[in-house]
Design an enzyme around this catalytic site. Structure first.
Site, PDB file in Angstrom:
ATOM      1  N   TYR A  90       0.837  -1.201   0.000  1.00  0.00           N
ATOM      2  CA  TYR A  90       0.000   0.000   0.000  1.00  0.00           C
ATOM      3  C   TYR A  90       0.872   1.253   0.000  1.00  0.00           C
ATOM      4  O   TYR A  90       0.656   2.174  -0.804  1.00  0.00           O
ATOM      5  CB  TYR A  90      -0.911  -0.017   1.226  1.00  0.00           C
ATOM      6  CG  TYR A  90      -1.886   1.143   1.286  1.00  0.00           C
ATOM      7  CD1 TYR A  90      -3.042   1.136   0.510  1.00  0.00           C
ATOM      8  CD2 TYR A  90      -1.653   2.224   2.119  1.00  0.00           C
ATOM      9  CE1 TYR A  90      -3.935   2.186   0.561  1.00  0.00           C
ATOM     10  CE2 TYR A  90      -2.542   3.283   2.183  1.00  0.00           C
ATOM     11  CZ  TYR A  90      -3.690   3.257   1.396  1.00  0.00           C
ATOM     12  OH  TYR A  90      -4.575   4.309   1.449  1.00  0.00           O
ATOM     13  N   LYS A  99       1.035   4.102  -3.066  1.00  0.00           N
ATOM     14  CA  LYS A  99       0.679   5.507  -2.880  1.00  0.00           C
ATOM     15  C   LYS A  99       1.873   6.435  -3.141  1.00  0.00           C
ATOM     16  O   LYS A  99       1.697   7.553  -3.644  1.00  0.00           O
ATOM     17  CB  LYS A  99       0.115   5.724  -1.477  1.00  0.00           C
ATOM     18  CG  LYS A  99      -1.234   5.038  -1.240  1.00  0.00           C
ATOM     19  CD  LYS A  99      -2.286   5.491  -2.242  1.00  0.00           C
ATOM     20  CE  LYS A  99      -3.669   4.937  -1.909  1.00  0.00           C
ATOM     21  NZ  LYS A  99      -4.712   5.395  -2.855  1.00  0.00           N
TER      22      LYS A  99
END
Length: 244
Positions: A149, A153
């Site tokens: 994650y 990002k």
């Protein structure tokens, strides 16, 4: 400040629940013609009941070709919010190829795909447009168990900068909004355990997580003509977390 999206067609991905759903409702209230895209038809149906003016499209963003066809069929889009996201919690050493692909396909690859289609349409019409990517504080601060994650990002932030560089001459603005933990229904359930929440809260100078409302205003502003010369920004909505 009175923000109007009147006359603008606004595509929002991941609009069935959480931030995306609230954005769809807010953008419609600001006068935009909202196109809500989500994988789950049931969520779109309840959104349509709540906000009848919203146009809905069911599509699995992890499917490149199906997504491309669905977005191409929508017609003109003036504003795009790449909100759809997913996460698989696992430690770096334990991440599997399928977990890596699942997160990257939605959090990064789908942004390439949808934005390519939308931006080409904006360029063909010669009217410019605005794109907002929903990133995270995790793009700049490492979080345990969030290896893929965080990577997705961080990549999204830098993709935003490249899009800014290449699309700016065509009149297309591209920005990022980077929230802290947002207390959607899913966020509340995940962070309801004090043992998990309190260390994070102690690291936020303002001492609280974000409510959905905290994120909406930033996104709507960046879509609007009030932000006509703002592009390439990664805007923290994190109570000061990434400043410390």
């Amino acid at each position: 400040m009175n923000i109007s999206l009147s006359g603008k067609r606004v595509l929002i991905t991941g609009a069935g629940r959480g931030i995306g759903r609230a954005l769809a409702i807010r953008a419609a209230a600001c006068g935009g013609h909202v196109i809500a895209l989500s994988r789950t038809q049931e969520h779109l149906d309840t959104l349509k009941t709540e906000c009848p003016s919203v146009e809905t499209v069911a599509c699995d963003l992890s499917d490149w070709e199906a997504t491309r066809k669905a977005v191409e069929a929508l017609g003109p889009v003036d504003c795009l919010v790449n909100n759809a996201g997913t996460n698989t919690l696992n430690k770096f050493l334990d991440v599997t190829p399928s977990e890596f692909d699942d997160v990257m396909n939605v959090n990064l690859k789908s942004v390439f795909n949808v934005s390519q289609v939308v931006a080409r349409g904006m360029i063909a019409r010669g009217a410019g447009g605005a794109i907002v990517n929903i990133s995270s504080q995790a793009s700049v601060r490492p979080l345990h168990g969030h290896a893929v994650y965080c990577a997705s990002k961080a990549a999204l932030d830098h993709l935003t900068r490249v899009m800014t560089l290449e699309l700016g001459p065509k009149g297309i603005r591209v920005n990022c909004v980077n929230p802290t933990v947002v207390l959607t229904d899913l966020g509340r359930s995940h962070w309801s355990d004090p043992a998990r929440a309190e260390p994070m809260l102690r690291a936020i100078p303002m001492g609280r997580f974000a409510e959905v409302e905290d994120v909406l205003g930033s996104v709507i502003f960046l879509l609007s003509d009030h932000a006509a010369l703002i592009s390439g920004v990664t805007l923290p909505v994190d109570g000061g977390f990434t400043a410390c």
